[in-house]
Design a protein around this motif. Sequence first.
Motif, PDB file in Angstrom:
ATOM      1  N   LYS A 153     -69.727  -6.712  -4.892  1.00  0.00           N
ATOM      2  CA  LYS A 153     -70.324  -6.467  -3.602  1.00  0.00           C
ATOM      3  C   LYS A 153     -69.587  -7.189  -2.273  1.00  0.00           C
ATOM      4  O   LYS A 153     -69.778  -7.209  -1.048  1.00  0.00           O
ATOM      5  N   ASP A 154     -68.806  -8.423  -2.733  1.00  0.00           N
ATOM      6  CA  ASP A 154     -68.074  -9.129  -1.750  1.00  0.00           C
ATOM      7  C   ASP A 154     -66.763  -8.794  -1.777  1.00  0.00           C
ATOM      8  O   ASP A 154     -65.779  -9.245  -1.024  1.00  0.00           O
ATOM      9  N   ALA A 189     -72.540 -11.879  -0.394  1.00  0.00           N
ATOM     10  CA  ALA A 189     -73.303 -10.797  -0.412  1.00  0.00           C
ATOM     11  C   ALA A 189     -74.615 -10.619  -0.625  1.00  0.00           C
ATOM     12  O   ALA A 189     -75.511 -10.164  -0.237  1.00  0.00           O
TER      13      ALA A 189
END
Length: 452
Positions: A153-154, A189
Motif C-alpha cells: 500500500k505504500d 498508508a
Amino acid sequence: MSLDIVILAAGQGTRMRSALPKVLHPIAGKSMLGHVIDTARQLSPRKIHVVIGHGAELVRERLAADDIHFVLQAEQLGTGHAVAQALPALEADKVLILYGDVPLTRVETLARLLEQANDAQLGLLTVNLADPTGYGRIIRDAAGQVQAIVEHKDASDAQRAIREGNTGILAVPGKRLGDWLGRLSNSNAQGEYYLTDVIAMAVADGLVVATETAQDELEVLGANDRIQLAQLERHYQQRAARSLMAQGVTLLDPARFDLRGEVKVGRDVLIDVNVILEGQVVIEDGVQIGPNCVIKNSTLRRGAIVKANSHLEGAELGEGADCGPFARLRPGAKLGAKAHVGNFVELKNAVLGEGAKAGHLSYLGDAEIGARTNIGAGTITCNYDGANKFRTVLGEDVFIGSNSSLVAPLTLGDGATTGAGSTVTQDVPAKTLAVGRAKQRNIEGWKRPTKK
Ligand code: UD1
Ligand code: CA
C-alpha cells in the motif's frame, strides 16, 4: 546461541466469517497455530511467545502448555507493535518471528534462516511470487543488498513491479530488537507500526540483511479465508501422500487420501481411495485398506486387511486379521491373528482370540472371545443394565448360534454351544449345549383370520 520465538496471532481474520479465531481453524485436524507451535518446538527455543488479541481467551485455553508464554496485544496496531508486546519477556540472543496463520513452513527452512542471524546480521525469509499483490516488497541496492521492505500500500509503481515478496518471517539479534521497535512510527498508508521497518533501521545501523528463499510458495502461505484454508489443507495432504508413497505405500489415488495425525507405515501397504487416517496410526507391512475407511488411533499388524467402509477407533488388528466391509471397531476392539469380523459387526472393548470369527450383524461389548470361537449372525452381548457394564467371557472353540443374546456377566467354557435364538443368562460349562428359547409348538388345522 539461545533462541526466543514470537508467534503473531492477534489478528481477527474477518474473512473467515467465523466465531472461531482465525488461528484456531484447522489444517489436517490441528489448528493452524498448533502447527506453527509444533514447528517452533522442533527448533528447541528457550521460550515460545504467542501474541494473542482477537479470541485471546479461547486461543489461550486451547493451546496452553508449559513452554508457551501468551502475550496480550489488546489493540492490533501493527506487526511491529505486536512484537513489541513480547519484548519484556525476550532474553535470547536470537529472536525468530513466525505467524499463527502460516502453518506449513518447513523446519529445515527456518533452521537455515536462523543460521543467517547473528549480532551483525538479520535473516529474512523472502519468496518469489508470480503475483506479489498485497505483499511487502524487498528493496535491494545495485549490489543486490537488501535495503528495506516497502508495504504494497505504500509502494510506488516501480516498487510494485518487484516480484520478491516479504514472507514476514524474520530472525533478528535479540539485543537490537528493543531499540528498533522503540523507534517505529505509524505514519504510513495503514497507520500501523510495521515490523518491516526494522529492516531499513538495521541497514542504517550497519547490519547486513541476509535472505533465504522459501522452497515453495506454500511454505509461506497464510490462510485468510476458507478458500485459502482449503488450499492449504490440500497442499498439506499432497505432502503427506508423497511422503507415504516414498516410504513404500501404494495410494490408489493420492488426491483422495487424508492424514489427520501421524502414521507409521511398513512396506507394500495398499490404501484405496477416500481413506482417512486420524490420530496415531500404525500400519505394518503388507496391510491392505479398502475404500472409504476411517482409521483413528489404531494399529494394523502385518498383513491385516480392512475392507471397504469400515470405521476403526482405538482398535488393533492382529497379523492377517481382517474386518469389514462395514465393520465398526470401537476403542478396545482387538482382533487376534487371522481373526475375522464381517459386515455390520460392532466391537467395543472386545478381544477376539486367534482365528475367532464374527461374520455378520453383531454387537460384542466388554467381551473376551477365545481362539477359533465362532459368533453366529445377529448375536449380541447384553453388557449394560442402564447403570453398570458386565463382561462376557467365551472360551476357545465356542459356537454361538445365530441371534443369541448373551446376558452378562456370563462365562461359557471351551467348546460350549448355544442354540440359535437363545437368550443365555446362566454360565455354560465346557462342551455343553445351552438352549434358552421357548419350545416350538405346531398347531394343526389352525385357520388364518380372514377379512370381514
Ligand atoms: C505482512 C507484512 C508484509 C508481508 C505479509 C506476508 C508487515 C507490516 N507487513 O503484511 O510485508 O508481505 O505480512 O503475509 O509486517 N498481527 C498481529 N497484530 C497486529 C497486526 C498483525 O498479531 O497488530 C498478526 C496477524 O494476525 C497476522 C500477521 O500478524 O497473522 C500479519 O498481519 P497482517 O496484517 O495480515 O499483515 P500483512 O498486511 O499481510
Ligand atoms: Ca495489515
